[in-house]
Design a protein around this motif. Sequence first.
Motif, PDB file in Angstrom:
ATOM      1  N   HIS A 107       0.813  -1.217   0.000  1.00 20.14           N
ATOM      2  CA  HIS A 107       0.000   0.000   0.000  1.00 20.14           C
ATOM      3  C   HIS A 107       0.845   1.264   0.000  1.00 20.14           C
TER       4      HIS A 107
ATOM      5  N   SER B  42       3.684   4.808   2.877  1.00 20.97           N
ATOM      6  CA  SER B  42       3.013   5.414   4.019  1.00 20.97           C
ATOM      7  C   SER B  42       2.407   4.392   4.971  1.00 20.97           C
TER       8      SER B  42
ATOM      9  N   TYR C  47      -3.297  -3.313   7.886  1.00 17.10           N
ATOM     10  CA  TYR C  47      -4.055  -2.291   7.173  1.00 17.10           C
ATOM     11  C   TYR C  47      -5.226  -2.914   6.413  1.00 17.10           C
TER      12      TYR C  47
ATOM     13  N   ARG D 120      -9.275  -2.301   6.962  1.00 16.71           N
ATOM     14  CA  ARG D 120     -10.109  -1.821   5.854  1.00 16.71           C
ATOM     15  C   ARG D 120     -11.292  -2.757   5.626  1.00 16.71           C
TER      16      ARG D 120
ATOM     17  N   SER E  85     -11.823   3.687   7.711  1.00 18.23           N
ATOM     18  CA  SER E  85     -11.364   4.573   6.644  1.00 18.23           C
ATOM     19  C   SER E  85      -9.894   4.323   6.346  1.00 18.23           C
ATOM     20  N   LYS E  86      -9.475   4.703   5.136  1.00 21.74           N
ATOM     21  CA  LYS E  86      -8.083   4.507   4.727  1.00 21.74           C
ATOM     22  C   LYS E  86      -7.130   5.249   5.649  1.00 21.74           C
ATOM     23  N   GLU E  87      -7.489   6.480   5.995  1.00 19.76           N
ATOM     24  CA  GLU E  87      -6.617   7.298   6.833  1.00 19.76           C
ATOM     25  C   GLU E  87      -6.448   6.691   8.231  1.00 19.76           C
ATOM     26  N   ARG E  88      -7.560   6.302   8.832  1.00 17.78           N
ATOM     27  CA  ARG E  88      -7.493   5.743  10.187  1.00 17.78           C
ATOM     28  C   ARG E  88      -6.790   4.384  10.208  1.00 17.78           C
TER      29      ARG E  88
ATOM     30  N   ALA F 202      -4.481   3.383   8.173  1.00 20.48           N
ATOM     31  CA  ALA F 202      -3.051   3.627   7.981  1.00 20.48           C
ATOM     32  C   ALA F 202      -2.402   4.099   9.273  1.00 20.48           C
ATOM     33  N   LYS F 203      -3.079   4.972  10.024  1.00 17.88           N
ATOM     34  CA  LYS F 203      -2.526   5.452  11.292  1.00 17.88           C
ATOM     35  C   LYS F 203      -2.325   4.302  12.270  1.00 17.88           C
TER      36      LYS F 203
ATOM     37  N   ASN G 152       0.487   1.927  11.308  1.00 25.31           N
ATOM     38  CA  ASN G 152       1.811   2.526  11.481  1.00 25.31           C
ATOM     39  C   ASN G 152       2.189   2.725  12.945  1.00 25.31           C
TER      40      ASN G 152
END
Length: 51
Positions: free
Chosen positions: A5, A8, A15, A19, A24-27, A29-30, A33
Amino acid sequence: MAKDHGPSVKDDKQYEGLRKKGMSKERAAKIANTPGASQKGGKKSGGGKKS
């Protein structure tokens, strides 16, 4: 096997799982990470019951 992905996202497998659960993609990813996020397992932060 987990897809790549991009740079990032550090943990692609986690991830993808987040999903699939509708995050959400942003959450996702956080969380992917964050070091040690898999051990926290969605537990609430903070204290327990007050007595």
